[in-house]
Design an enzyme around this catalytic site. Structure first.
Site, short mmCIF file in Angstrom:
data_model
loop_
_atom_site.label_atom_id
_atom_site.label_comp_id
_atom_site.label_asym_id
_atom_site.label_seq_id
_atom_site.Cartn_x
_atom_site.Cartn_y
_atom_site.Cartn_z
CE LYS A 107 -2.09 2.71 2.86
NZ LYS A 107 -2.12 3.93 2.03
N GLY B 94 -5.48 3.55 -0.92
CA GLY B 94 -6.51 4.04 -0.01
C GLY B 94 -5.94 4.59 1.27
N GLY C 298 -4.85 4.99 5.14
CA GLY C 298 -4.15 4.10 6.05
C GLY C 298 -5.09 3.39 7.01
NE ARG D 39 -12.70 1.92 4.07
CZ ARG D 39 -13.07 1.85 2.79
NH1 ARG D 39 -12.91 2.89 2.00
NH2 ARG D 39 -13.61 0.76 2.30
N GLY E 180 -4.69 0.29 4.83
CA GLY E 180 -3.47 -0.11 5.54
C GLY E 180 -3.81 -1.01 6.71
CD GLU F 130 13.43 0.70 9.24
OE1 GLU F 130 14.06 1.64 9.77
OE2 GLU F 130 13.74 -0.49 9.42
CB CYS G 103 13.00 9.40 7.96
SG CYS G 103 13.95 8.33 6.87
CD GLU H 246 9.73 12.93 11.46
OE1 GLU H 246 8.60 12.46 11.67
OE2 GLU H 246 10.61 12.30 10.85
P1 NAD Z 1 2.02 7.80 7.98
O1 NAD Z 1 2.33 6.94 9.14
O2 NAD Z 1 0.90 8.76 8.08
O3 NAD Z 1 1.71 6.93 6.69
C1 NAD Z 1 2.61 5.97 6.18
C2 NAD Z 1 1.82 4.91 5.46
O4 NAD Z 1 1.05 4.20 6.42
C3 NAD Z 1 0.84 5.44 4.43
O5 NAD Z 1 0.75 4.55 3.34
C4 NAD Z 1 -0.47 5.46 5.21
O6 NAD Z 1 -1.61 5.40 4.39
C5 NAD Z 1 -0.32 4.23 6.06
N1 NAD Z 1 -1.12 4.21 7.27
C6 NAD Z 1 -1.60 5.27 7.97
N2 NAD Z 1 -2.33 4.83 9.02
C7 NAD Z 1 -2.31 3.48 8.98
C8 NAD Z 1 -2.88 2.46 9.79
N3 NAD Z 1 -3.64 2.74 10.84
N4 NAD Z 1 -2.63 1.16 9.47
C9 NAD Z 1 -1.85 0.86 8.41
N5 NAD Z 1 -1.31 1.78 7.59
C10 NAD Z 1 -1.53 3.08 7.88
O7 NAD Z 1 3.39 8.52 7.60
P2 NAD Z 1 3.61 9.59 6.45
O8 NAD Z 1 3.08 10.88 6.94
O9 NAD Z 1 3.15 9.04 5.16
O10 NAD Z 1 5.21 9.64 6.37
C11 NAD Z 1 5.98 10.54 7.08
C12 NAD Z 1 6.64 9.82 8.24
O11 NAD Z 1 7.41 8.73 7.74
C13 NAD Z 1 7.62 10.69 8.98
O12 NAD Z 1 7.43 10.50 10.35
C14 NAD Z 1 8.96 10.14 8.55
O13 NAD Z 1 10.02 10.33 9.47
C15 NAD Z 1 8.66 8.72 8.37
N6 NAD Z 1 9.67 8.09 7.53
C16 NAD Z 1 10.56 7.23 8.10
C17 NAD Z 1 11.54 6.63 7.32
C18 NAD Z 1 12.54 5.68 7.92
O14 NAD Z 1 13.18 4.96 7.16
N7 NAD Z 1 12.68 5.62 9.23
C19 NAD Z 1 11.62 6.93 5.95
C20 NAD Z 1 10.69 7.82 5.41
C21 NAD Z 1 9.71 8.38 6.20
#
Ligand code: NAD
Length: 477
Positions: A170, A201, A203, A205, A207, A245, A279, A381
């Site tokens: 996803k 879609g 997260g 739902r 995810g 991550e 990140c 962050e």
């Molecule tokens: P997010 O957690 O909002 O979303 C990430 C993904 O998870 C998306 O595809 C989203 O739809 C899905 N998601 C959201 N809620 C979910 C749930 N309840 N169940 C399953 N999936 C769900 O993060 P974001 O805003 O897309 O990304 C930014 C964040 O990612 C920042 O905190 C950044 O530091 C982190 N990041 C970390 C790394 C790393 O390698 N450590 C790399 C890139 C980004």
């Protein structure tokens, strides 16, 4: 209007519900993406289960050849993918062309090659021979964020597929475009139906349905700490393997003996690459007191030269932030820093562009000083084009400041003193340390963080171990 469908069992599947997809640089809706839930995930998992036995049993060389074919097709269409990534995410097209898409190609080729070279251990003893088999897990879930869309999508699915798993993936609902284009390449290369399935879609739902599905054996997730915590809580009772991550608040530590001519451009790059939406970005710059004013001034001057502009313009260095909500969050963090007594040395407000980008979500690259280490901007962050400066007197104080946050992803150290570099690197509470460089990547190295930056490691052998299960066989001699 682009219409971005799910990819299930080798077919593009339409949806009853859709989400608008917006170009961050203009604020305009340019397409719509399917909004899936448990029903679509159910179908995708069923397809992945059907495809798994023959995919797992296929010789590694055949799996590798398919991944290499996809990499070659991606390379042929690099320019098209780079433009799509830039439009979808807001990042400068020059960055997508030189970083995102080349790295996606490298991910595919790296793990295609790795599948041909992995080996397992044997433990011989006088009375017995133990050897370890490493078997693929089955169906795995790969959930990726919006900041490096195809780069992180392929970083997960390439090892999962190379080592014999089938995948339900996803991408972020904010940046779904290149994942859908990637699915076209999979079909062109003849990837068997069901081996890779993509559910689009929200997260909460789509995810969550992947995380909750009992037949998904592992979740490889990159995203925010809050989502990672939900995934850990949900998946743990089902004993799924987890790679999480998450966020970071990474220190850049500059000692008085650093080679500043080399360091300054890299410190600025570490703070502002991809609008600070990486990140690994070094958003807290800790500088030894004796050179503090010089470093702050030289960095600020360099930040002022960064070109904010239309992501599709070749000269642009800082593009648009990914969404209106994120834009507001970043501006809110700057306001909070002002209230906390921060001195804004440059930036600090929306960047107003003309023409096509007049309604885009641009923020001026921002440098803030004089904030206490415990305030929001030094602890949380921000994930935008914002850095803070903090002075330190001694090495132990630098380490204390560096470690004094809830995150522990990465750090960079700038010094010409090799002994100091080793000493400080050993004491930093994080998963990745760069010395006199930043984001210099070798895909064989362990990648990941500690504390609220997550658990598990990606890359090289770590990915092999994660996407396979060890089975020991003991033979009495
Ligand atoms: P997010 O957690 O909002 O979303 C990430 C993904 O998870 C998306 O595809 C989203 O739809 C899905 N998601 C959201 N809620 C979910 C749930 N309840 N169940 C399953 N999936 C769900 O993060 P974001 O805003 O897309 O990304 C930014 C964040 O990612 C920042 O905190 C950044 O530091 C982190 N990041 C970390 C790394 C790393 O390698 N450590 C790399 C890139 C980004």
């Amino acid at each position: 209007m682009e219409q971005l469908c799910h990819f299930i069992d080798g077919h593009f599947v339409s949806s009853a519900e859709w989400i608008d997809v917006i170009e961050p640089a203009t604020g305009h809706v340019y397409g719509r993406v399917a909004s899936g839930g448990s029903e679509e995930v159910q179908e995708a998992v069923a397809a992945a289960l059907r495809a798994w036995p023959s995919w797992a049993q296929r010789p590694a060389a055949e799996r590798a050849a398919l991944l290499n074919c996809i990499a070659d097709r991606l390379e042929e269409r690099l320019e098209e993918f780079a433009t799509a990534e830039s439009r979808d995410q807001g990042k400068p097209v020059a960055l997508a062309r030189t970083l995102d898409i080349p790295r996606s190609i490298a991910n595919l080729r790296f793990f295609a090659a790795a599948a041909l070279h992995v080996a397992t251990e044997a433990h011989p003893s006088p009375g017995a021979l133990n050897y370890t088999l490493r078997e693929p897990l089955g169906v795995v879930g790969c959930i990726s964020p919006w900041n490096l869309p195809l780069y992180l999508f392929t970083w997960k699915i390439a090892p999962a597929l190379a080592f014999g798993n089938t995948v339900v993936a996803k991408p972020s609902e904010l940046t779904p475009l290149t994942a859908m284009m990637f699915a076209e390449l999979c079909n062109e290369c003849g990837l068997p139906p069901g081996v890779l399935n993509i559910i689009h879609g929200y997260g909460a739902r789509a995810g969550a349905a992947i995380v909750e599905h009992p037949q998904v054996r592992a979740i490889s997730f990159t995203g925010s700490t809050a989502t990672g915590e939900y995934i850990a809580r949900t998946a743990a009772p089902m004993f799924k393997k987890l790679s999480l991550e998450l966020g970071g608040k990474n220190p850049t530590i500059v000692f008085a003996d650093a080679d500043l001519d080399t360091a300054i451009p890299q410190i600025v790059r570490a703070g502002f690459l991809n609008q600070g939406e990486i990140c690994l970005c070094g958003s807290r710059i800790l500088v030894e007191r004796t050179i503090y004013s010089e470093v702050v001034e030289r960095c600020t001057r360099q930040v002022e030269t960064l070109v904010v502009g239309d992501p599709l313009d070749e000269r642009t260095e800082i593009g648009a932030l990914v969404s209106e909500a994120h834009y507001r969050k970043v501006l809110g963090a700057i306001e909070q820093a002002r209230r906390d007594g921060g001195r804004i040395l440059t930036g600090g407000k929306p960047a107003q562009l003309e023409g096509r980008c007049a309604r885009g979500w641009f923020v001026e690259p921002t440098v803030i000083a004089d904030l206490p280490p415990t305030c929001y901007a030094n602890q949380e962050e921000i994930f935008g084009p914002v850095v803070t400066f903090l002075p330190f007197e001694r090495e132990d104080e630098a380490i204390e400041l560096a470690n004094g946050v809830c995150y522990g992803l990465a750090a960079s150290i700038w010094t010409e003193n090799l002994r100091r570099a080793h000493r400080v690197a050993a004491q930093l509470a994080c998963g990745i340390v760069w010395v006199n460089c930043w984001m210099l990547r070798d895909l064989r190295t362990p990648f990941g963080g500690i504390k609220q930056s997550g658990s598990g490691r990606e890359g090289g052998w770590e990915a092999y171990r994660f996407f396979t299960e060890a089975k020991n066989v003991c033979i009495k001699l």
